[in-house]
Design an enzyme around this catalytic site. Structure first.
Site, short mmCIF file in Angstrom:
data_model
loop_
_atom_site.label_atom_id
_atom_site.label_comp_id
_atom_site.label_asym_id
_atom_site.label_seq_id
_atom_site.Cartn_x
_atom_site.Cartn_y
_atom_site.Cartn_z
N GLY A 28 -29.98 0.26 89.65
CA GLY A 28 -28.82 0.39 88.79
C GLY A 28 -27.57 0.49 89.63
N SER A 29 -26.47 0.87 89.03
CA SER A 29 -25.20 0.92 89.75
C SER A 29 -25.24 1.88 90.93
CB SER A 29 -24.08 1.34 88.79
OG SER A 29 -24.41 2.57 88.15
N GLU A 31 -27.62 2.50 92.86
CA GLU A 31 -28.54 2.07 93.93
C GLU A 31 -28.04 0.83 94.67
OE1 GLU A 31 -30.11 4.77 91.36
OE2 GLU A 31 -29.59 2.73 90.72
N GLU A 50 -38.69 -1.56 84.93
CA GLU A 50 -39.11 -0.52 85.86
C GLU A 50 -40.61 -0.24 85.83
OE1 GLU A 50 -34.79 0.20 84.81
OE2 GLU A 50 -36.62 -0.26 83.70
N HIS A 73 -33.27 2.96 89.40
CA HIS A 73 -32.14 3.70 88.88
C HIS A 73 -32.62 5.08 88.41
CE1 HIS A 73 -28.22 4.36 87.36
NE2 HIS A 73 -28.50 4.20 86.08
N HIS A 285 -63.04 10.63 77.85
CA HIS A 285 -62.06 10.00 76.98
C HIS A 285 -62.47 10.10 75.51
CE1 HIS A 285 -58.78 7.48 75.82
NE2 HIS A 285 -59.51 6.43 75.51
N GLY A 403 -55.29 4.71 82.19
CA GLY A 403 -55.49 4.00 80.94
C GLY A 403 -54.22 3.46 80.32
#
Length: 526
Positions: A28-29, A31, A50, A73, A285, A403
């Site tokens: 983002g800005s 980074e 991301e 970001h 699970h 998962g």
């Protein structure tokens, strides 16, 4: 002493020192300043979402044996990554996530530098988080983060750096010391604990071996085979496995343990001693009201994660490197004269079409792949059928450890980048493909040769099965028809194909071994 002009230069020198060979990100800005110092020898792979970015970095780290390095970001960017971050954390993949923050000159005195509290945001997914008090502290914190990420139990660390730190002058003397230091973070099983394992196996009348992802290493995989053959042990894979740590066609192999406590207890009830390497004991699970373990069964385990050991509901668990322990136990245990475990056979698949069974599709893929092929699996219909794939060597199958869907499609790209010498086939459901399709742009941009097999059944099959288990009425809300996966792939620049027969699918997989870029084949599933 080599002079380093800026904090940015120092960061890249520390990355090289720790064997980081690629950076993945969706900046983002805050980074962008980090990107001004990109060197030619450490490539930067831009990813458009991301969650896809962390999954690609995860696959790369697991395949290459290096530490994943991710540039995201802060706040919303980190938040978007967290679905796939659960898989990274659960698989103990070493990962450094570096986010930016506002420039120091914009932050009021006494105010928190970060836009987000990374510990609260990522807890319990991150092992550690930090931010430099002054620009010159950044390289030292990076060094600390890299060492923590790669120390057992390996995992995710988070580093936040102000955007105006990168151009500040670095401290050359401190950097020289950082380049020389080293931390060895692998616990080794004590001799006493090792002797206890050997004694348990030697005194058992009906022992069994259970393996988890921690045994799927270049050392652990053959050691598990040697131990199984020497002691003639039936071998099971721990429930919900993200890896395949034993040859699936070996005479000792019995299959994958189910994910319900009672079902696991039923299978282990036929043994008096169970030794487990490299797995939590155990991951469940499916719901069950039954006991975890039947009477008369003794469980011994080795894990490098103290938390996994402490939260296990039963067993004698030792802390140490599971693969190292396997090598030592295999060498120490006496040869057994007991009968070999019962042979395991796979049922014949129904090969009729034009909509094919999961068994038939897996068999067709297996005929087309080689022993070197790496499988990224995120086709939930085939989860319990994965043993139809022939696995003969370590690091050949990867599955989302927690998962969380969206990991497999993107991770396949990292797997191929991390091991360009091995073909990669990704088995993806038509629903799972919708989570991180943006990763396909990165594959096409860098011509990463992954063959995607999308199995289309137009159903949310996993939830349909749980609806039956939980006695929930199924409705139209689980229908996902109307998707055109090949149109999506073509939009991102992939070669596409629709397989009309099982032989067609086999041929397409076989051709993937020499492909020069990403490609996708769709096949209809019942």
């Amino acid at each position: 002493m080599i002079a380093v002009a800026s904090v940015s230069d120092a960061f890249y020198r520390v990355l090289r020192r720790h064997g980081v060979t690629a950076v993945f990100g969706n900046p983002g800005s805050n980074e962008l300043s980090f990107l001004t110092g990109l060197p030619d020898d450490i490539p930067y792979y831009l990813v458009l979402q991301e969650g896809a970015a962390i999954a690609i970095a995860d696959g790369y780290a697991q395949a290459s044996g290096t530490i994943g390095f991710l540039n995201l970001h802060a706040a919303s960017g980190t938040g978007n990554s967290m679905g796939c971050m659960t898989n990274t954390a659960d698989c103990h993949t070493p990962m450094v996530i570096m986010a930016g923050q506002q420039a120091r000159r914009y932050v009021p005195v006494g105010a928190m530098l970060t836009n987000v509290d990374p510990v609260k945001l990522g807890d319990p997914l991150v092992k550690w988080s930090g931010e430099p008090l002054r620009p010159q502290d950044g390289p030292a914190l990076l060094s600390k983060g890299l060492m923590l990420a790669n120390s057992a139990p390996r995992g995710v660390v988070y580093l936040s750096v102000p955007l105006d730190d990168w151009t500040q002058p670095a401290e050359d003397g401190a950097l020289e010391l950082l380049a020389e230091r080293e931390v060895i973070g692998d616990p080794v099983l004590s001799q006493k604990a090792l002797d206890s394992l050997v004694e348990a196996l030697s005194g058992a009348s009906a022992p069994a071996l259970v393996l988890g992802p921690g045994a799927d290493t270049e050392e652990g995989f053959p050691a598990a085979v040697a131990l199984a053959e020497r002691a003639r042990l039936p071998v099971w894979i721990a429930p919900s496995p993200p890896r395949s740590p034993f040859p699936t066609r070996h005479r000792c192999y019995q299959g994958q343990l189910p994910s319900a406590a009672g079902a696991v207890a039923d299978i282990l009830g036929q043994y008096d001693t169970v030794v487990c390497f490299g797995a939590p004991v155990f991951r469940y699970h499916a719901p069950s009201d039954d006991d975890f373990l039947g009477p008369g069964v003794s469980v011994h385990a080795v894990t490098d994660d103290p938390d996994e050991a402490a939260r296990a509901p039963f067993g004698r668990i030792a802390i140490g490197d599971p693969s190292d322990a396997l090598v030592r136990v295999a060498a120490a245990v006496a040869e057994s004269g007991r009968a070999w475990p019962p042979a395991r056979t796979l049922p014949e698949a129904d090969t009729s079409g034009p909509h094919f069974t999961a068994e038939a599709i897996l068999d067709a893929i297996d005929r087309g792949k080689t022993d070197d092929t790496v499988i990224a699996l995120e086709w939930t219909s085939s989860d319990e059928l994965r043993d139809r794939l022939t696995i003969t060597r370590a690091k050949s199958l990867f599955y989302c450890a927690a998962g969380g869907l969206g990991w497999g499609l993107a991770a396949a790209i990292g797997l191929r980048l991390g091991r360009p010498d091995r073909p990669v086939v990704a088995l993806i459901g038509d629903g799972a493909m919708q989570y991180t399709p943006a990763a396909l742009w990165t594959a096409a941009r860098h011509q990463v040769a992954v063959t995607y097999v999308v199995c289309t059944n137009t159903k949310y099959r996993a939830l349909e099965e749980f609806s039956e288990l939980l006695h929930v009425p199924k409705g139209e809300y689980l229908d996902i028809s109307g998707l055109n996966v090949l149109d999506i792939a073509r939009g991102y620049g992939l070669e596409t194909h629709r397989a009309e027969s099982l032989d067609d699918l086999t041929d397409y997989i076989r051709q993937g071994a020499t492909a020069n870029g990403p490609r996708m084949v769709e096949i209809l599933q019942r």
